[in-house]
Scaffold this motif. Structure first.
Motif, short mmCIF file in Angstrom:
data_model
loop_
_atom_site.label_atom_id
_atom_site.label_comp_id
_atom_site.label_asym_id
_atom_site.label_seq_id
_atom_site.Cartn_x
_atom_site.Cartn_y
_atom_site.Cartn_z
N VAL A 164 18.72 18.19 33.59
CA VAL A 164 17.56 18.35 32.71
C VAL A 164 17.46 19.78 32.22
O VAL A 164 17.24 20.04 31.03
N SER A 165 17.65 20.75 33.12
CA SER A 165 17.60 22.15 32.74
C SER A 165 18.74 22.51 31.78
O SER A 165 18.54 23.24 30.80
N ILE A 166 19.92 21.98 32.05
CA ILE A 166 21.07 22.26 31.19
C ILE A 166 20.81 21.75 29.78
O ILE A 166 21.09 22.44 28.78
N VAL A 167 20.28 20.54 29.65
CA VAL A 167 20.01 19.97 28.32
C VAL A 167 18.94 20.79 27.60
O VAL A 167 19.04 21.01 26.38
N GLU A 168 17.93 21.23 28.32
CA GLU A 168 16.91 22.08 27.70
C GLU A 168 17.54 23.35 27.13
O GLU A 168 17.21 23.78 26.02
N GLN A 169 18.47 23.95 27.88
CA GLN A 169 19.14 25.16 27.40
C GLN A 169 20.07 24.86 26.23
O GLN A 169 20.20 25.68 25.30
N LEU A 170 20.72 23.70 26.24
CA LEU A 170 21.55 23.31 25.09
C LEU A 170 20.71 23.19 23.84
O LEU A 170 21.09 23.67 22.76
N LYS A 171 19.56 22.56 23.96
CA LYS A 171 18.70 22.36 22.79
C LYS A 171 18.07 23.66 22.31
O LYS A 171 17.75 23.80 21.12
N ALA A 172 17.91 24.61 23.22
CA ALA A 172 17.35 25.93 22.85
C ALA A 172 18.42 26.87 22.31
O ALA A 172 18.08 27.96 21.82
N GLY A 173 19.67 26.50 22.42
CA GLY A 173 20.76 27.36 21.95
C GLY A 173 21.13 28.46 22.92
O GLY A 173 21.89 29.38 22.58
N ALA A 174 20.63 28.38 24.15
CA ALA A 174 20.93 29.42 25.15
C ALA A 174 22.35 29.29 25.69
O ALA A 174 22.94 30.29 26.14
N ILE A 175 22.89 28.08 25.69
CA ILE A 175 24.27 27.82 26.10
C ILE A 175 24.86 26.80 25.13
O ILE A 175 24.13 26.17 24.36
N THR A 176 26.17 26.63 25.18
CA THR A 176 26.85 25.65 24.33
C THR A 176 27.59 24.64 25.20
O THR A 176 27.89 24.92 26.37
N PRO A 177 27.95 23.50 24.63
CA PRO A 177 28.78 22.56 25.38
C PRO A 177 30.11 23.16 25.83
O PRO A 177 30.63 22.80 26.88
N ALA B 277 22.71 16.07 24.05
CA ALA B 277 22.88 17.33 23.30
C ALA B 277 24.15 18.09 23.64
O ALA B 277 24.21 19.30 23.48
N GLY B 278 25.18 17.40 24.14
CA GLY B 278 26.43 18.07 24.49
C GLY B 278 26.70 18.17 25.97
O GLY B 278 27.62 18.87 26.40
N LEU B 279 25.92 17.46 26.78
CA LEU B 279 26.12 17.48 28.23
C LEU B 279 27.40 16.71 28.59
O LEU B 279 27.57 15.56 28.20
N PRO B 280 28.31 17.29 29.35
CA PRO B 280 29.55 16.59 29.75
C PRO B 280 29.27 15.46 30.75
O PRO B 280 28.40 15.57 31.61
N VAL B 281 30.05 14.36 30.61
CA VAL B 281 29.88 13.18 31.45
C VAL B 281 31.27 12.64 31.83
O VAL B 281 32.07 12.35 30.94
N PRO B 282 31.57 12.48 33.13
CA PRO B 282 32.80 11.77 33.50
C PRO B 282 32.59 10.26 33.47
O PRO B 282 31.50 9.77 33.75
N ILE B 283 33.64 9.53 33.11
CA ILE B 283 33.59 8.07 32.99
C ILE B 283 34.46 7.46 34.09
O ILE B 283 35.61 7.87 34.30
N LYS B 284 33.93 6.48 34.77
CA LYS B 284 34.67 5.78 35.82
C LYS B 284 35.93 5.14 35.24
O LYS B 284 35.91 4.60 34.13
N ASP B 285 37.00 5.16 36.01
CA ASP B 285 38.30 4.72 35.49
C ASP B 285 38.43 3.20 35.40
O ASP B 285 39.55 2.68 35.39
N LEU B 286 37.32 2.50 35.29
CA LEU B 286 37.33 1.08 34.97
C LEU B 286 36.93 0.84 33.52
O LEU B 286 36.97 -0.30 33.04
N ILE B 287 36.51 1.90 32.82
CA ILE B 287 35.98 1.80 31.47
C ILE B 287 36.91 2.56 30.52
O ILE B 287 37.29 3.69 30.77
#
Length: 469
Positions: A9-22, A70-80
């Protein structure tokens, strides 16, 4: 503070504020994976070039058009399947398989600003609650690397516990989101069928297998569910979003009057220490003036119903593989497919009727109780070399899924359920409490789980470095 130690949640808030990038996040993840994944083997397939290309496309958009994540990284299970990324299903049959098109779930996540950077390890075709396969080997529990991470979403759970992910995708048939969450001290949620759209399988109207979110906290999990949910014409049982913010629901205290606890649901042995840890956690609801009672729906037919319907699904999905590649399937897969092929129409009809009765009984139960709670697993993490739990409390199990009854009984009900970290054994291993709400009651479930999470105050313990014992 290190990026990997912050909440999603904090990471996404910072992404939307432009404080960090993906791109900053991908750099942090790549460094963390290089530091710890060789020890635990959670994310065997990486796709950072693809992830960075997607991140740059997102960064060209206005912030308000970058989706829920907003650019948050997500790993996908290797069944998908993920377009252009090796997807093995944990099987030597597919060790070189590179899909040309992503699953509906992946497309939805990417439309909502999720950036796929890795595939998480899984047992062969998701069969079994210990994450190992002949392609990538075993995933190890970071709380004690001699122990199992459970499964089948074991790689996802370990990536979260070790700071190689902020949120993660998983799936659940007989507990595959809840078991590894319990073993790894994170939160894993099985949503109601249809809440998260996915590609059709051989069995079009499958209500037993679902896709779902995993995270280190309830709020982070709710954030990912907001990005995952929504209907799609490609999945005929998928549900519309309905305007509900699951993150908002997790931030609201629900009105609870009466909750139920059952250590064993009346159907399974359980390790006494695990049962007591869960019982103590549930008792904390009494501090809020909520009545806590011992009760559960009638699950006496759950074993027959689930094992029969699971076998039907395995036969439908994998019988051709058994015919063409018998030498490449693990023994548990062979047993499950053959069991399904031997079933009579009468046995299948009986199992469907049993499931109908279990669903009806569960709905009636939730007319009296706001929540049902029990353990997410019946044992603490066991040695990784053991393929599955063969017995508990003096009871020997007949097969590799018998020990999962406490989770798969809930799968039959269509009710949403999650595993919440609720304590540790004397050996320092995590235990998860399974919390269940009425079917399609995800918002209510998330609010209640967040309330108990605040009372227990355990979510500051992660991420951890893998521990060798």
């Amino acid at each position: 503070m290190d990026l990997i130690r912050q909440s999603a949640v904090s990471i996404v808030e910072q992404l939307k504020a432009g404080a960090i990038t993906p791109l900053d996040l991908l750099d942090a993840l790549e460094a963390r994976i290089a530091e710890v994944d060789a020890i635990v083997n959670a994310l065997p397939t990486l796709c950072f070039d693809r992830a960075r290309a997607h991140a740059r496309r997102l960064m060209d958009l206005p912030v308000e058009e970058r989706g829920v994540l907003a650019g948050l990284p997500v790993p996908i299970k290797d069944l998908i399947e993920v377009e252009g990324v090796c997807t093995t299903f944990g099987s030597p049959i597919f060790k070189d398989h590179v899909p040309e098109r992503s699953d509906i779930l992946v497309r939805h996540l990417e439309e909502e600003g999720g950036v796929v950077y890795a595939k998480s390890n899984t047992p062969e075709f998701g069969a079994g609650a210990n994450t190992f396969n002949e392609v990538f080997g075993a995933t190890r529990n970071p709380w004690n690397t001699s122990r199992s991470a459970a499964g089948s979403s074991g790689g996802a759970a370990v990536s979260l516990a070790t700071g190689m992910a902020w949120v993660a995708h998983g799936s659940d048939l007989g507990g595959s989101l809840r078991n590894p969450a319990s073993f790894c001290g994170i939160v894993g949620m099985r949503p109601s069928p249809g809440r998260v759209a996915k590609n059709l399988g051989v069995k079009v109207d499958d209500l037993l297998s679902v896709e779902g979110p995993m995270a280190r906290t309830v709020e982070d999990l709710a954030l990912l569910l907001d990005a995952m949910c929504g209907e799609d014409a490609g999945d005929p049982v998928s549900l519309p979003r309905g305007g509900t913010s699951f993150l908002g629901a997790a931030r609201r205290s629900p009105r609870l009057k009466r909750v139920a606890f059952s250590a064993d649901l009346g159907i399974t042995p359980i390790d006494p220490e695990v049962a007591e840890i869960c019982r103590r956690a549930v008792s904390r609801f009494a501090e809020l003036g909520i009545a806590v009672e011992e009760a559960h729906p009638d699950f006496s037919k759950a074993r027959h119903a689930f094992q029969t319907l699971r076998a039907v699904g395995f036969a439908a999905s994998h019988s051709r593989k058994l015919k063409d590649y018998p030498e490449l399937l693990k023994p548990e897969m062979v047993w499950n497919v053959e069991k399904g092929l031997k079933l009579s129409v009468e046995e299948i009809i009986e199992a469907e009727a049993e499931r109908r009765d279990i669903i009806a009984g569960t709905l009636a139960f939730f007319e009296e109780y706001d929540l049902l709670m029990t353990s997410a697993t019946i044992v603490p993490p066991y040695p990784v070399e053991e393929r599955y739990v063969s017995g508990c409390a003096g009871i020997t199990f007949d097969n590799y899924i018998d020990w999962l009854a406490i989770a798969y009984a809930v799968s039959l009900t269509t009710a949403p359920a999650l595993s919440l970290p609720c304590g540790f054994t004397a050996e320092g291993l995590p235990v998860g409490l399974q919390i269940v709400a009425r079917p399609r009651g995800e918002a209510h479930l998330l609010g209640a789980a967040a309330e108990l999470e605040r009372l227990l105050d355990l979510n500051t313990l992660m991420p951890i470095d893998p521990r060798h014992r």
